[in-house]
Design a protein around this motif. Structure first.
Motif, PDB file in Angstrom:
ATOM      1  N   ILE A   1       0.840  -1.202   0.000  1.00  0.00           N
ATOM      2  CA  ILE A   1       0.000   0.000   0.000  1.00  0.00           C
ATOM      3  C   ILE A   1       0.875   1.253   0.000  1.00  0.00           C
ATOM      4  N   ASN A   2       1.972   1.220   0.767  1.00  0.00           N
ATOM      5  CA  ASN A   2       2.892   2.365   0.811  1.00  0.00           C
ATOM      6  C   ASN A   2       3.507   2.658  -0.554  1.00  0.00           C
ATOM      7  N   GLU A   3       3.753   1.615  -1.332  1.00  0.00           N
ATOM      8  CA  GLU A   3       4.332   1.793  -2.657  1.00  0.00           C
ATOM      9  C   GLU A   3       3.303   2.326  -3.661  1.00  0.00           C
ATOM     10  N   CYS A   4       2.050   2.022  -3.420  1.00  0.00           N
ATOM     11  CA  CYS A   4       0.984   2.457  -4.340  1.00  0.00           C
ATOM     12  C   CYS A   4       0.507   3.868  -4.052  1.00  0.00           C
ATOM     13  N   ILE A   5       0.455   4.213  -2.777  1.00  0.00           N
ATOM     14  CA  ILE A   5      -0.079   5.521  -2.379  1.00  0.00           C
ATOM     15  C   ILE A   5       0.971   6.259  -1.564  1.00  0.00           C
ATOM     16  N   HIS A   6       1.381   7.402  -2.055  1.00  0.00           N
ATOM     17  CA  HIS A   6       2.403   8.194  -1.364  1.00  0.00           C
ATOM     18  C   HIS A   6       1.808   8.922  -0.162  1.00  0.00           C
ATOM     19  N   LYS A   7       2.656   9.255   0.772  1.00  0.00           N
ATOM     20  CA  LYS A   7       2.210   9.882   2.016  1.00  0.00           C
ATOM     21  C   LYS A   7       1.554  11.241   1.792  1.00  0.00           C
ATOM     22  N   ASP A   8       1.988  11.955   0.744  1.00  0.00           N
ATOM     23  CA  ASP A   8       1.441  13.290   0.503  1.00  0.00           C
ATOM     24  C   ASP A   8       0.149  13.258  -0.310  1.00  0.00           C
ATOM     25  N   GLU A   9      -0.314  12.072  -0.716  1.00  0.00           N
ATOM     26  CA  GLU A   9      -1.553  11.961  -1.479  1.00  0.00           C
ATOM     27  C   GLU A   9      -2.745  11.816  -0.535  1.00  0.00           C
ATOM     28  N   ASP A  10      -3.803  12.523  -0.890  1.00  0.00           N
ATOM     29  CA  ASP A  10      -4.988  12.547  -0.037  1.00  0.00           C
ATOM     30  C   ASP A  10      -5.856  11.300  -0.289  1.00  0.00           C
ATOM     31  N   ILE A  11      -5.280  10.147  -0.008  1.00  0.00           N
ATOM     32  CA  ILE A  11      -5.983   8.872  -0.155  1.00  0.00           C
ATOM     33  C   ILE A  11      -5.652   7.985   1.042  1.00  0.00           C
ATOM     34  N   LEU A  12      -6.675   7.402   1.616  1.00  0.00           N
ATOM     35  CA  LEU A  12      -6.488   6.506   2.756  1.00  0.00           C
ATOM     36  C   LEU A  12      -7.150   5.157   2.446  1.00  0.00           C
ATOM     37  N   VAL A  13      -6.404   4.077   2.603  1.00  0.00           N
ATOM     38  CA  VAL A  13      -6.969   2.735   2.451  1.00  0.00           C
ATOM     39  C   VAL A  13      -7.492   2.296   3.813  1.00  0.00           C
ATOM     40  N   LEU A  14      -8.790   2.130   3.925  1.00  0.00           N
ATOM     41  CA  LEU A  14      -9.403   1.786   5.205  1.00  0.00           C
ATOM     42  C   LEU A  14      -9.156   0.324   5.574  1.00  0.00           C
ATOM     43  N   PHE A  15      -9.302  -0.550   4.593  1.00  0.00           N
ATOM     44  CA  PHE A  15      -8.949  -1.954   4.807  1.00  0.00           C
ATOM     45  C   PHE A  15      -8.864  -2.669   3.462  1.00  0.00           C
ATOM     46  N   LEU A  16      -8.318  -3.875   3.500  1.00  0.00           N
ATOM     47  CA  LEU A  16      -8.169  -4.702   2.306  1.00  0.00           C
ATOM     48  C   LEU A  16      -8.931  -5.999   2.530  1.00  0.00           C
ATOM     49  N   MET A  17      -9.778  -6.359   1.565  1.00  0.00           N
ATOM     50  CA  MET A  17     -10.534  -7.600   1.640  1.00  0.00           C
ATOM     51  C   MET A  17      -9.864  -8.641   0.746  1.00  0.00           C
ATOM     52  N   ARG A  18      -9.516  -9.776   1.329  1.00  0.00           N
ATOM     53  CA  ARG A  18      -8.911 -10.883   0.586  1.00  0.00           C
ATOM     54  C   ARG A  18      -9.762 -12.122   0.864  1.00  0.00           C
TER      55      ARG A  18
ATOM     56  N   ILE B   1      -0.246  -6.363  -2.268  1.00  0.00           N
ATOM     57  CA  ILE B   1      -1.524  -6.535  -2.961  1.00  0.00           C
ATOM     58  C   ILE B   1      -1.486  -7.756  -3.875  1.00  0.00           C
ATOM     59  N   GLN B   2      -2.571  -8.541  -3.861  1.00  0.00           N
ATOM     60  CA  GLN B   2      -2.671  -9.735  -4.699  1.00  0.00           C
ATOM     61  C   GLN B   2      -3.901  -9.625  -5.612  1.00  0.00           C
ATOM     62  N   ALA B   3      -3.883 -10.396  -6.702  1.00  0.00           N
ATOM     63  CA  ALA B   3      -5.030 -10.437  -7.604  1.00  0.00           C
ATOM     64  C   ALA B   3      -6.254 -10.940  -6.847  1.00  0.00           C
ATOM     65  N   GLY B   4      -7.376 -10.282  -7.036  1.00  0.00           N
ATOM     66  CA  GLY B   4      -8.599 -10.656  -6.331  1.00  0.00           C
ATOM     67  C   GLY B   4      -8.861  -9.833  -5.086  1.00  0.00           C
ATOM     68  N   ASP B   5      -7.852  -9.067  -4.642  1.00  0.00           N
ATOM     69  CA  ASP B   5      -8.040  -8.212  -3.468  1.00  0.00           C
ATOM     70  C   ASP B   5      -9.020  -7.085  -3.785  1.00  0.00           C
ATOM     71  N   ARG B   6      -9.655  -6.597  -2.737  1.00  0.00           N
ATOM     72  CA  ARG B   6     -10.530  -5.429  -2.858  1.00  0.00           C
ATOM     73  C   ARG B   6     -10.103  -4.401  -1.818  1.00  0.00           C
ATOM     74  N   LEU B   7      -9.838  -3.184  -2.278  1.00  0.00           N
ATOM     75  CA  LEU B   7      -9.403  -2.112  -1.396  1.00  0.00           C
ATOM     76  C   LEU B   7     -10.550  -1.134  -1.169  1.00  0.00           C
ATOM     77  N   LEU B   8     -10.814  -0.821   0.082  1.00  0.00           N
ATOM     78  CA  LEU B   8     -11.788   0.223   0.378  1.00  0.00           C
ATOM     79  C   LEU B   8     -11.001   1.515   0.615  1.00  0.00           C
ATOM     80  N   VAL B   9     -11.088   2.439  -0.345  1.00  0.00           N
ATOM     81  CA  VAL B   9     -10.280   3.660  -0.284  1.00  0.00           C
ATOM     82  C   VAL B   9     -11.169   4.873  -0.043  1.00  0.00           C
ATOM     83  N   TYR B  10     -10.607   5.837   0.665  1.00  0.00           N
ATOM     84  CA  TYR B  10     -11.317   7.073   1.007  1.00  0.00           C
ATOM     85  C   TYR B  10     -10.383   8.248   0.793  1.00  0.00           C
ATOM     86  N   GLY B  11     -10.919   9.323   0.226  1.00  0.00           N
ATOM     87  CA  GLY B  11     -10.089  10.505   0.020  1.00  0.00           C
ATOM     88  C   GLY B  11     -10.613  11.396  -1.081  1.00  0.00           C
ATOM     89  N   ASP B  12      -9.688  12.089  -1.751  1.00  0.00           N
ATOM     90  CA  ASP B  12     -10.054  13.013  -2.814  1.00  0.00           C
ATOM     91  C   ASP B  12     -10.563  12.245  -4.035  1.00  0.00           C
TER      92      ASP B  12
END
Length: 228
Positions: free
Chosen positions: A166-183, A197-208
């Motif tokens: 998640i850290n590699e996908c979303i930078h700290k200065d980006e207004d996006i928060l991953v609330l949880f990951l469903m696997r 992150i794996q194929a089939g995962d679902r991310l619940l994201v919140y932000g801009d």
């Protein structure tokens, strides 16, 4: 006489449906969905479990729902009986016209944009003051601005985010928060930022909203194609 009674009754029912549709819409539900929910509640049909959560999760909507369920259950007996007794002398009495005129006046008031805005603001303030935060719907807590977005992102086998954390996908200065990951049935929150992150995962994201749509453009497009 029976035809006149039927017309009056249908007008009253239609007006009540429209009034409650507007009231539901004022609380944040889309007009088309609101009308369906109103008719469903009145008739006791089509009120699906998934969409019912939208109604049950909001205090004012619950009150409207209770009214519609009770009205739908008793209207065909009580209203018909009442109006029949009013019309028993084969004369269209002023009482019926008063009821109809009152409902139409209320409907016209609720159609006014400034009235809807004031009512929406008051309902929002009342909900925030009266109810605990866990009693309010998620949309009312998180989506307080037009730029806010809460979205589920589905990761398929062709996603560029596979094997990245998640850290590699979303930078700290980006207004996006991953609330949880469903696997599958597993919901991952602990040490989420380091999770690969794996194929089939679902991310619940919140932000801009704009930023989320840009970052997950391909994933969103594929999800939209699947729903068409």
């Amino acid at each position: 006489m029976e035809f006149t009674f039927t017309i009056i009754y249908l007008v009253i029912i239609a007006t009540i449906i429209e009034i409650n549709t507007i009231l539901f819409a004022v609380t944040g539900i889309k007009r088309q969905v609101a009308r369906f929910q109103v008719i469903s509640l009145m008739t006791g049909t089509g009120f699906t479990t998934g969409e019912s959560e939208v109604i049950l999760g909001h205090p004012f909507r619950r009150k409207l729902g209770i009214f519609l369920i009770l009205f739908g259950a008793f209207s065909f007996a009580v209203v018909v009986s009442s109006l029949s007794s009013i019309l028993s002398n084969d004369v269209l009495t002023p009482k019926v016209l008063y009821i109809e005129a009152g409902l139409i006046l209320l409907f016209l008031l609720l159609k006014m944009p400034f009235f809807q805005k004031n009512l929406s603001d008051k309902l929002k303030e009342k909900s925030e003051e009266t109810f605990e935060i866990d009693e309010l719907p998620v949309s009312q807590i998180l989506l307080t601005d037009e730029a806010d977005c809460l979205l589920e992102i589905k990761i398929d086998e062709k996603s560029s985010y596979i094997s990245k954390s998640i850290n590699e996908c979303i930078h700290k200065d980006e207004d996006i928060l991953v609330l949880f990951l469903m696997r599958g049935e597993l919901r991952i929150r602990n040490k989420l930022n380091d999770c690969k992150i794996q194929a089939g995962d679902r991310l619940l994201v919140y932000g801009d909203k704009q930023l989320i749509e840009e970052k997950f453009r391909e994933e969103i497009k594929k999800s939209e194609k699947e729903t068409v």
